[in-house]
Design an enzyme around this catalytic site. Structure first.
Site, PDB file in Angstrom:
ATOM      1  CB  CYS A  78      41.036  -7.757  -3.775  1.00 40.93           C
ATOM      2  SG  CYS A  78      40.839  -8.646  -2.229  1.00 40.93           S
ATOM      3  CB  CYS A  93      40.480  -5.700  -0.904  1.00 37.73           C
ATOM      4  SG  CYS A  93      41.848  -6.871  -0.933  1.00 37.73           S
TER       5      CYS A  93
END
Length: 102
Positions: free
Chosen positions: A29, A32
């Protein structure tokens, strides 16, 4: 601190004198990965006031699902073993401090 299904209950849900911010994330991600240095800075700045931890949703999906994590990064602050506040998406350090009440 890295959380997993073996230590989540002990580190987050059992009584602790500090609120716990859990970053629900995954290595693939992009947002992230951008959140990680902010989380690390937050941990340094709030040492002794806030416990900061990360939970990889690919490795502990059942925990993420049980807290309604549908998108990542999701950041949840637990107080007294219960979710107290939640934010979804990339957050700056001040937003995280506000989320944790610090």
């Amino acid at each position: 601190m890295e959380l997993n299904k073996d230590n989540f209950e002990k580190e987050v849900l059992q009584e602790t004198n500090l609120p716990v911010l859990v970053d629900f994330w995954a290595p693939w991600c992009g947002p992230c990965r951008s959140q990680t240095p902010i989380i690390e800075q937050l941990a340094k700045e709030t040492e002794g006031k806030l416990k900061v931890a990360k939970l990889n949703v690919d490795e502990a999906g059942e925990i993420a699902k049980s807290y309604g994590v549908m998108s990542i990064p999701t950041l949840i602050v637990f107080k007294d073993g219960k979710p107290a506040s939640k934010a979804v998406g990339l957050q700056n350090i001040q937003a995280l401090k506000n989320l944790a009440g610090i």
